[in-house]
Design an enzyme around this catalytic site. Structure first.
Site, PDB file in Angstrom:
ATOM      1  N   ASN A   1       0.843  -1.200   0.000  1.00  0.00           N
ATOM      2  CA  ASN A   1       0.000   0.000   0.000  1.00  0.00           C
ATOM      3  C   ASN A   1       0.880   1.253   0.000  1.00  0.00           C
ATOM      4  OD1 ASN A   1      -2.257   1.605   0.000  1.00  0.00           O
ATOM      5  ND2 ASN A   1      -2.734   1.325   2.158  1.00  0.00           N
TER       6      ASN A   1
ATOM      7  N   GLU B   1       1.183  -3.144  -5.031  1.00  0.00           N
ATOM      8  CA  GLU B   1       0.702  -1.800  -4.745  1.00  0.00           C
ATOM      9  C   GLU B   1       1.869  -0.892  -4.343  1.00  0.00           C
ATOM     10  OE1 GLU B   1      -3.306   0.365  -3.048  1.00  0.00           O
ATOM     11  OE2 GLU B   1      -2.814  -1.620  -2.278  1.00  0.00           O
TER      12      GLU B   1
ATOM     13  N   ASP C   1      -1.927  -9.972  -4.007  1.00  0.00           N
ATOM     14  CA  ASP C   1      -3.222  -9.529  -3.520  1.00  0.00           C
ATOM     15  C   ASP C   1      -4.232  -9.820  -4.624  1.00  0.00           C
ATOM     16  OD1 ASP C   1      -5.469  -8.226  -2.672  1.00  0.00           O
ATOM     17  OD2 ASP C   1      -4.546  -6.241  -2.509  1.00  0.00           O
TER      18      ASP C   1
ATOM     19  N   ASN D   1      -7.521  -9.748  -4.127  1.00  0.00           N
ATOM     20  CA  ASN D   1      -8.714  -8.946  -3.871  1.00  0.00           C
ATOM     21  C   ASN D   1     -10.007  -9.756  -3.894  1.00  0.00           C
ATOM     22  OD1 ASN D   1      -8.473  -6.116  -3.122  1.00  0.00           O
ATOM     23  ND2 ASN D   1      -7.229  -5.903  -4.977  1.00  0.00           N
TER      24      ASN D   1
END
Length: 258
Positions: free
Chosen positions: A10, A36, A149, A151
């Site tokens: 992130n 990310e 990830d 999601n």
């Protein structure tokens, strides 16, 4: 033994400030797959590009401060592939593949649809084009570990409030069925679940409310692998002693020298 870590950062600059690379240096992992990045090449410090003892390979998004994926490896790969051949999603910097002999390590950042209908439709398009790519990887005969990830929380055990999220992105029936196809039809393996079948094993927590403190989370980060290497997985761990991101790093040890 092969030690592989998957970690959504992130924001690589934010995670660095929070001590991610200090922690990473202590892990002695063979591969660290990150997602990310929220950075372009010009934003990357020397430590981010090539931490001590590692080579770094990255796929940056064209849009600034958005998406991005990377792999840190102790070994020089035979081949590096950025993107999986789809212009729409390759522009978003979602895929890096490093090949070592007959082993492929992949870092993937699958789209989120939580921001609205437009992104959910993009997520569905991604799923439609990414599944054949994964099927081709499986059919190639290579051993493959795809970290990232995704999601999507696959089953009710994979998120705390599953009853209230049936109509929300990340737990939609179509998304869950897509992962089921990946495991049942393509015959790839959810390595974490092969080793650890316990409930309340999450890798992401909302920043809203007290989600982290109360462990109201989702399991969105996976290592998905071909059956051969998946069968060698011996230990799994979700690291929660420190917070580098709204996700937690997922580590899996494989009893192989591939």
């Amino acid at each position: 033994m092969l030690k592989i870590i998957a970690a959504n950062l992130n924001g690589i600059r934010s995670a660095s400030k929070k001590g991610f690379f200090v922690w990473m240096a202590k892990q002695d992992a063979d591969f660290i797959c990150v997602q990310e990045l929220k950075a372009q090449a010009a934003d990357m410090s020397p430590e981010m590009l090539a931490p001590d003892g590692y080579h770094g390979y990255f796929h940056y998004a064209e849009k600034k401060g958005y998406s991005g994926a990377g792999i840190y490896s102790k070994r020089l790969p035979d081949k590096v592939i950025t993107g999986f051949g789809n212009p729409e999603f390759d522009a978003e910097g979602r895929y890096v593949q490093c090949d070592y002999g007959d082993l492929s390590i992949i870092s993937v950042y699958c789209p989120s649809g939580s921001s609205g209908e437009e992104r959910q439709l993009a997520k569905f398009r991604f799923m439609e084009v990414f599944l054949p790519h994964l099927a081709a990887l499986k059919a190639s005969g290579r051993e493959v570990v795809i970290c990232g990830d995704w999601n999507i929380a696959h089953k009710e055990i994979d998120l705390k409030n599953w009853k209230g999220n049936k109509k929300n992105s990340g737990f939609l029936p179509e998304e869950r069925a897509w992962l089921t196809r990946l495991f049942d039809e393509v015959a790839l393996v959810d390595v974490f679940r092969r080793v650890d079948e316990r409930a309340e094993q999450y890798t992401w927590w909302s920043n809203r409310g007290q989600a982290w403190a109360n462990n109201v989370g989702w399991r969105l980060d996976y290592q998905i692998a071909t059956p051969g290497i998946a069968a060698t997985a011996k230990a799994v761990a979700i690291y929660k002693d420190e917070r580098f991101s709204d996700h937690a790093p997922l580590t899996i040890n494989y009893d192989t020298k591939t």
